[in-house]
Write a protein that holds these residues in place. Sequence first.
Motif, PDB file in Angstrom:
ATOM      1  N   ARG A 117      -2.628   2.747  39.231  1.00 45.78           N
ATOM      2  CA  ARG A 117      -1.379   3.008  39.952  1.00 45.78           C
ATOM      3  C   ARG A 117      -1.019   4.484  39.891  1.00 45.78           C
ATOM      4  NH1 ARG A 117       3.390  -1.000  38.548  1.00 45.78           N
ATOM      5  NH2 ARG A 117       3.575   0.276  36.690  1.00 45.78           N
ATOM      6  N   ARG A 209      17.130   1.877  48.057  1.00 46.82           N
ATOM      7  CA  ARG A 209      16.228   2.510  47.099  1.00 46.82           C
ATOM      8  C   ARG A 209      15.220   3.413  47.805  1.00 46.82           C
ATOM      9  NH1 ARG A 209      12.029   2.333  43.307  1.00 46.82           N
ATOM     10  NH2 ARG A 209      10.667   1.333  44.819  1.00 46.82           N
ATOM     11  N   LYS A 219       5.360   5.090  41.648  1.00 50.53           N
ATOM     12  CA  LYS A 219       6.338   5.317  40.581  1.00 50.53           C
ATOM     13  C   LYS A 219       6.690   6.797  40.492  1.00 50.53           C
ATOM     14  CE  LYS A 219       6.952   2.386  36.581  1.00 50.53           C
ATOM     15  NZ  LYS A 219       7.734   1.268  37.104  1.00 50.53           N
ATOM     16  N   TYR A 224      14.301   7.503  41.360  1.00 43.36           N
ATOM     17  CA  TYR A 224      15.180   6.903  40.360  1.00 43.36           C
ATOM     18  C   TYR A 224      16.561   7.547  40.247  1.00 43.36           C
ATOM     19  CZ  TYR A 224      11.099   4.187  39.771  1.00 43.36           C
ATOM     20  OH  TYR A 224      10.062   3.336  40.058  1.00 43.36           O
ATOM     21  N   GLU A 255      13.923  -5.255  45.866  1.00 44.82           N
ATOM     22  CA  GLU A 255      13.740  -5.454  44.428  1.00 44.82           C
ATOM     23  C   GLU A 255      14.977  -4.953  43.709  1.00 44.82           C
ATOM     24  OE1 GLU A 255      10.794  -2.905  42.538  1.00 44.82           O
ATOM     25  OE2 GLU A 255      10.735  -1.643  44.319  1.00 44.82           O
ATOM     26  N   SER A 257      16.461  -2.313  40.438  1.00 49.17           N
ATOM     27  CA  SER A 257      16.240  -0.878  40.227  1.00 49.17           C
ATOM     28  C   SER A 257      14.913  -0.562  39.566  1.00 49.17           C
ATOM     29  CB  SER A 257      17.370  -0.296  39.382  1.00 49.17           C
ATOM     30  OG  SER A 257      18.606  -0.565  39.988  1.00 49.17           O
ATOM     31  N   SER A 258      14.480  -1.420  38.662  1.00 48.54           N
ATOM     32  CA  SER A 258      13.212  -1.142  37.985  1.00 48.54           C
ATOM     33  C   SER A 258      12.405  -2.415  37.764  1.00 48.54           C
ATOM     34  CB  SER A 258      13.472  -0.452  36.648  1.00 48.54           C
ATOM     35  OG  SER A 258      14.264  -1.289  35.852  1.00 48.54           O
ATOM     36  N   CYS A 259      12.700  -3.440  38.532  1.00 43.64           N
ATOM     37  CA  CYS A 259      11.909  -4.674  38.404  1.00 43.64           C
ATOM     38  C   CYS A 259      11.844  -5.408  39.734  1.00 43.64           C
ATOM     39  CB  CYS A 259      12.461  -5.568  37.298  1.00 43.64           C
ATOM     40  SG  CYS A 259      14.223  -5.681  37.190  1.00 43.64           S
ATOM     41  N   GLY A 281       4.561  -4.158  41.030  1.00 41.93           N
ATOM     42  CA  GLY A 281       4.580  -4.329  39.579  1.00 41.93           C
ATOM     43  C   GLY A 281       3.339  -5.035  39.068  1.00 41.93           C
ATOM     44  N   ILE A 282       2.906  -4.591  37.890  1.00 38.52           N
ATOM     45  CA  ILE A 282       1.767  -5.244  37.238  1.00 38.52           C
ATOM     46  C   ILE A 282       2.228  -6.592  36.685  1.00 38.52           C
ATOM     47  CG2 ILE A 282       0.131  -5.013  35.313  1.00 38.52           C
ATOM     48  CD1 ILE A 282       0.531  -1.849  35.949  1.00 38.52           C
ATOM     49  N   THR A 283       3.469  -6.653  36.249  1.00 30.90           N
ATOM     50  CA  THR A 283       4.035  -7.930  35.805  1.00 30.90           C
ATOM     51  C   THR A 283       4.157  -8.876  36.998  1.00 30.90           C
ATOM     52  OG1 THR A 283       5.413  -6.509  34.408  1.00 30.90           O
ATOM     53  CG2 THR A 283       5.800  -8.884  34.278  1.00 30.90           C
ATOM     54  N   GLY A 318       9.101  -7.177  35.165  1.00 29.06           N
ATOM     55  CA  GLY A 318       8.755  -5.775  34.954  1.00 29.06           C
ATOM     56  C   GLY A 318       8.292  -5.610  33.518  1.00 29.06           C
ATOM     57  N   THR A 319       7.618  -4.510  33.241  1.00 32.23           N
ATOM     58  CA  THR A 319       7.150  -4.294  31.872  1.00 32.23           C
ATOM     59  C   THR A 319       8.323  -4.264  30.901  1.00 32.23           C
ATOM     60  OG1 THR A 319       5.243  -3.078  32.671  1.00 32.23           O
ATOM     61  CG2 THR A 319       5.909  -2.650  30.400  1.00 32.23           C
TER      62      THR A 319
HETATM   63  C1  LIG Z   1       8.009  -0.058  37.171  1.00 27.91           C
HETATM   64  C2  LIG Z   1       8.757  -0.761  38.225  1.00 27.91           C
HETATM   65  C3  LIG Z   1       8.625  -2.139  38.434  1.00 27.91           C
HETATM   66  C4  LIG Z   1       7.826  -3.033  37.519  1.00 27.91           C
HETATM   67  O1  LIG Z   1       6.488  -2.725  37.450  1.00 27.91           O
HETATM   68  P1  LIG Z   1       5.627  -3.252  36.212  1.00 27.91           P
HETATM   69  O2  LIG Z   1       4.266  -2.724  36.475  1.00 27.91           O
HETATM   70  O3  LIG Z   1       5.691  -4.728  36.243  1.00 27.91           O
HETATM   71  O4  LIG Z   1       6.265  -2.694  34.998  1.00 27.91           O
HETATM   72  C5  LIG Z   1       9.287  -2.694  39.507  1.00 27.91           C
HETATM   73  N1  LIG Z   1      10.074  -1.954  40.314  1.00 27.91           N
HETATM   74  C6  LIG Z   1      10.242  -0.639  40.126  1.00 27.91           C
HETATM   75  C7  LIG Z   1      11.101   0.121  41.061  1.00 27.91           C
HETATM   76  C8  LIG Z   1       9.595   0.006  39.069  1.00 27.91           C
HETATM   77  O5  LIG Z   1       9.768   1.308  38.881  1.00 27.91           O
END
Ligand SMILES: *Cc1c(COP(=O)(O)O)cnc(C)c1O
Length: 372
Positions: A117, A209, A219, A224, A255, A257-259, A281-283, A318-319
Amino acid sequence: MSNMIRASLSKVGSRCFTVQAASALRAAEPVFRDEEYADVDWNNLGFGLTRTDYMYMARSTKNNDFEQGQLSDYGNVELSPAAGVLNYGQGLFEGTKAFRGDDGRVFLFRPDQNGIRMQIGAERMCMQSPSVQQFVDAVKQTALANRRWIPPPGKGSLYIRPLLIGTGPILGLSPAPEYTFLVYASPVGNYFKNGMAPLNLYVDNEFHRTTRGGAGGVKSITNYAPVLKAISRAKEQGFSDVVYLDSVHKKYIEEASSCNIFLVKGNVISTPATIGTILEGITRKSIIDIARHLGYEVEERSVTIDELMEAEEVFTTGTAVTVASVGSVTYNGQRVEYKIGDGIVSQKLYKTLVGIQVGKIEDKYNWVVEIE
Ligand SMILES: *Cc1c(COP(=O)(O)O)cnc(C)c1O
């Protein structure tokens, strides 16, 4: 190896590391004795930054390559005022975790995916990037050097934060002439610290976003800061996070903000397709595989806000959050609630994912990397 690093190794050596002969860089790496843990209140770990011992750093070379990286004491970095990252936001971040199993073994979860990624992101942002192999090696080195900061089993994990930033000076708008790849780490707590803590999400109608053609699919650090306003406004009103809508129709969910976000209806689990405005996301990807193996039908497609409001269950992945169930969503003044508690789909997925990550459930997928 610089004298400074050597001195710091022997300094901590008296505390918790055995230092091997410093004949080669590798041989001088800290060796951790299993019984030793850093002085941390492991039962009250939050999600904040805890300073650890070491970070990893490598600089790009003229040949589109990266020098061999080095561990050094965790600390501030020096930058040119004209660094590309400071002036034009040329930067990417990653997030991955190291876990300690019940038997003391240490695992990473799909670190190659983060490396891939980062390469895709670097291409989008016109940056040089480390090879996937160097990326994974840097994550391993950082995890092992900071091993005493990996929480005991069940108490959390070591969050590892790789950064790729344009550090070369540049005045006109163009790619920086030099890049730095940096990795640091911090112990973090379990997201489900108090059992299930369902999220209350706010659907924002004003702030978006990303847009089509933007950098929302990678990323990039530039994605952000612009959402801080939406997040802080939602938090002021007691919400946990924001759900973003597509900027064209204001109708499809993207999505948080971070998941990433999923909804459940019957045996069908749906999540927005990744079309450049959503971070892959990898999750998210792992949960899709796990859900299919558990017999659910998973759809990646456009999902409308109306569907979200009519779902039986909603969760985010998300991670950082792993799998977090959502208790409510508020949109245009209307609040809907979802199924929460034991036995719901997100709980099953959460338990399976975490079980694989800490080596308790057989890893049929070859996702887990044990490190020594
Ligand atoms: C990092 C992130 C995720 C989750 O990604 P993972 O690889 O599962 O950690 C989802 N959305 C956003 C905006 C992110 O920055």
